[in-house]
Design an enzyme around this catalytic site. Structure first.
Site, PDB file in Angstrom:
ATOM      1  N   HIS A 148     -10.296  -6.450  -1.963  1.00 21.81           N
ATOM      2  CA  HIS A 148     -11.354  -6.391  -1.059  1.00 21.81           C
ATOM      3  C   HIS A 148     -12.639  -5.637  -1.835  1.00 21.81           C
ATOM      4  O   HIS A 148     -12.468  -4.368  -2.099  1.00 21.81           O
ATOM      5  CB  HIS A 148     -10.837  -5.379   0.107  1.00 21.81           C
ATOM      6  CG  HIS A 148      -9.737  -6.035   0.904  1.00 21.81           C
ATOM      7  ND1 HIS A 148      -9.952  -7.226   1.896  1.00 21.81           N
ATOM      8  CD2 HIS A 148      -8.432  -5.856   1.278  1.00 21.81           C
ATOM      9  CE1 HIS A 148      -8.758  -7.498   2.486  1.00 21.81           C
ATOM     10  NE2 HIS A 148      -7.848  -6.597   1.960  1.00 21.81           N
ATOM     11  N   ASP A 199     -12.173 -10.439  -0.528  1.00 21.93           N
ATOM     12  CA  ASP A 199     -13.365 -10.628  -0.006  1.00 21.93           C
ATOM     13  C   ASP A 199     -14.258 -10.119  -0.668  1.00 21.93           C
ATOM     14  O   ASP A 199     -13.940  -9.014  -1.257  1.00 21.93           O
ATOM     15  CB  ASP A 199     -13.311 -10.668   1.655  1.00 21.93           C
ATOM     16  CG  ASP A 199     -12.792  -9.293   2.123  1.00 21.93           C
ATOM     17  OD1 ASP A 199     -12.716  -8.315   1.268  1.00 21.93           O
ATOM     18  OD2 ASP A 199     -12.259  -9.221   3.401  1.00 21.93           O
ATOM     19  N   GLU A 219      -6.085 -10.926  -1.139  1.00 19.54           N
ATOM     20  CA  GLU A 219      -6.889 -10.798   0.150  1.00 19.54           C
ATOM     21  C   GLU A 219      -8.308 -10.453  -0.335  1.00 19.54           C
ATOM     22  O   GLU A 219      -9.093  -9.905   0.223  1.00 19.54           O
ATOM     23  CB  GLU A 219      -6.405  -9.432   0.687  1.00 19.54           C
ATOM     24  CG  GLU A 219      -5.091  -9.538   1.123  1.00 19.54           C
ATOM     25  CD  GLU A 219      -4.655  -8.152   1.873  1.00 19.54           C
ATOM     26  OE1 GLU A 219      -5.403  -7.381   2.445  1.00 19.54           O
ATOM     27  OE2 GLU A 219      -3.266  -7.785   2.086  1.00 19.54           O
ATOM     28  N   GLU A 264       0.924  -1.342   0.007  1.00 23.40           N
ATOM     29  CA  GLU A 264      -0.037  -0.119  -0.136  1.00 23.40           C
ATOM     30  C   GLU A 264       0.720   1.354   0.061  1.00 23.40           C
ATOM     31  O   GLU A 264       0.583   2.154   0.881  1.00 23.40           O
ATOM     32  CB  GLU A 264      -0.858  -0.041   0.961  1.00 23.40           C
ATOM     33  CG  GLU A 264      -1.913  -1.195   1.347  1.00 23.40           C
ATOM     34  CD  GLU A 264      -2.764  -1.293   2.491  1.00 23.40           C
ATOM     35  OE1 GLU A 264      -2.647  -0.557   3.487  1.00 23.40           O
ATOM     36  OE2 GLU A 264      -3.412  -2.396   2.555  1.00 23.40           O
ATOM     37  N   ASN A 275       2.063  -5.137  -3.255  1.00 23.41           N
ATOM     38  CA  ASN A 275       0.657  -5.496  -2.742  1.00 23.41           C
ATOM     39  C   ASN A 275      -0.157  -4.092  -2.441  1.00 23.41           C
ATOM     40  O   ASN A 275       0.343  -3.285  -1.991  1.00 23.41           O
ATOM     41  CB  ASN A 275       0.869  -6.208  -1.800  1.00 23.41           C
ATOM     42  CG  ASN A 275      -0.547  -7.129  -1.358  1.00 23.41           C
ATOM     43  OD1 ASN A 275      -1.380  -7.612  -2.167  1.00 23.41           O
ATOM     44  ND2 ASN A 275      -0.711  -6.831  -0.186  1.00 23.41           N
TER      45      ASN A 275
END
Ligand code: G3I
Length: 400
Positions: free
Chosen positions: A257, A288, A286, A178, A221
């Site tokens: 996400h 979801d 990651e 990030e 990432n």
């Protein structure tokens, strides 16, 4: 070998075809995982050979403020499913600075060691997360009064120590996490490393990580980089710059996400593909898919179908790119999801209910993996195994 292209013929039809199970009662299972988690009936079993299907390992972070004990060490049914369903694991918080390096002169490897040991026992690879980030840094670091020379040495020593400890046992490291904001600007204020040491520290972090473990694949990432946009453009430019300098950067990953409140990032595959063309591995790290919960707290059938569709399309995009062979979901059960803790009124973001029964999203992942395997979409790529050099390790001389 090129992967077999997976295309969802009609998303609407496919979404409707997903069989919808009613949310199960919330009572947690006491013993073994529920039926349906037999070995031959799992994600890792049906996945194409060489394709790693992963989950975050719940612990630390938001879990510490929740009314349950540490999931990874305390919940036996959870551990069984983690072992059976997944071929890759990512520590959700346990390798972050605040956990692994709580005091300047003290490391705490207990939780990270336990995860790496678990992975070995269950023939899983590990994604290390993370080394250079603006968040979850210990107070001694963020509030310390260090000179630039001291800070640089602190980061170098941390990377050499942590990456070195697990050398040969981590498949992929999120070296830099990030580092851009959503407009594609480097985080020059909230990222202590970039603020105090300048942008060049990112390249140094990759160099040190490569020195400490020459076989680990080293990743950039971030979130909101699924599609082609200002932020992923910034990464695209950065990667070219790093490669031109001979920096050992091996991968670019999208956290994913997602929320059904927003449209699906339709340029995901195109985006992964452009990094693939630069010679990088790509990954989903990651995933979801959250949703606004109705007053009842139970998602509607339509919401579950849309969620399943987002899971499937994310997986298809990855399977369609030959260098994308690592696909991780940020936890597999709503019981431990970070989503309701961060987003009031939202939740149900994972592929299993609290009691580990499976949602349509789970079945969408499994059928997509099975179809890819049936079509012969083996992952010939780097075929990582301990001791194998990453595909782009030779990039260290700056040439592709
Ligand atoms: O540090 C404070 C502490 O001072 C306070 O007393 C306590 C009270 O609850 O909260 C502490 O902060 C917690 C933090 O972890 C540090 O441990 C937050 O509440 C907690 O919500 C937070 O959660 C983790 C989050 O990263 C932090 O950013 C989640 O468990 C974890 O799932 C999440 O994971 C991140 C990935 O690493 C990177 N990508 C996004 C993803 C989701 O946010």
């Amino acid at each position: 070998m090129k992967p077999i292209r997976l295309v969802t013929a009609s998303l609407a039809a496919a979404a409707l075809a997903v069989s919808l199970a009613a949310p199960a009662a919330a009572a947690p299972p006491a013993g073994d995982p529920p039926r349906g988690h037999a070995k031959h009936d799992t994600l890792r079993w049906v996945a194409p050979k060489g394709f790693h299907i992963g989950s975050a390992v719940a612990g630390g972070g938001h879990h510490e403020s929740q009314p349950y004990p540490d999931p990874f060490t305390s919940d036996r049914p959870y551990r069984k499913i983690l072992a059976k369903e997944f071929s890759s694991v990512s520590p959700e918080n346990q390798m972050k600075w605040e956990y692994i390096h709580p005091e300047r002169d003290r490391y705490d490897f207990a939780m990270a060691d336990a995860i790496v040991g678990f992975a070995k026992a269950n023939r899983q690879v590990v994604r290390g997360h993370t080394l250079l980030w603006h968040s979850q840094n210990p107070t001694w670091l963020e509030e310390g009064d260090f000179s630039a020379t001291e800070l640089r040495e602190i980061l170098r020593e941390h990377i050499m120590t942590v990456v070195g400890r697990y050398a040969g046992r981590i498949q992929q490291w999120d070296v830099a996490n990030e580092i851009f904001d959503d407009d594609g600007n480097l985080r020059t204020q909230d990222n202590i490393w970039i603020r105090e040491l300048g942008p060049g520290i990112v390249a140094d972090a990759f160099r040190w990580a490569h020195q400490a473990d020459p076989v680990a694949e080293l990743f950039l990432n971030d979130y909101n980089v699924e599609g082609v946009n200002a932020k992923s453009d910034a990464y695209y430019a950065l990667v070219q710059d790093l490669l031109a300098q001979g920096v050992p950067v091996h991968g670019f990953s999208a956290q994913a996400h997602l929320s059904i409140r927003y449209g699906f990032p339709g340029s995901l595959e195109e985006n992964l593909r452009r990094f693939d063309r630069l010679g990088l591995a790509t990954a989903i790290t990651e995933l979801d898919v959250r949703m606004d919960l109705p007053e009842s707290g139970e998602p509607t059938e339509e919401q579950l179908a849309q969620q399943a569709d987002y899971y499937r399309r994310t997986l298809e995009a990855c399977l369609n790119v030959s260098g994308c062979d690592s696909f991780t979901i940020w936890g597999f059960t709503d019981k431990y999801s970070w989503v309701p803790v961060f987003f009031s009124g939202q939740g149900a973001a994972t592929v299993m209910w609290d009691d580990f029964t499976r949602k349509p999203a789970y079945r969408a992942l499994r059928s997509t993996l099975a179809e890819a395997a049936r079509c012969g979409a083996q992952r010939p790529g780097r075929g990582w195994a301990p001791g194998h050099a990453p595909r782009s390790a030779s990039f260290t001389d700056g040439r592709r």
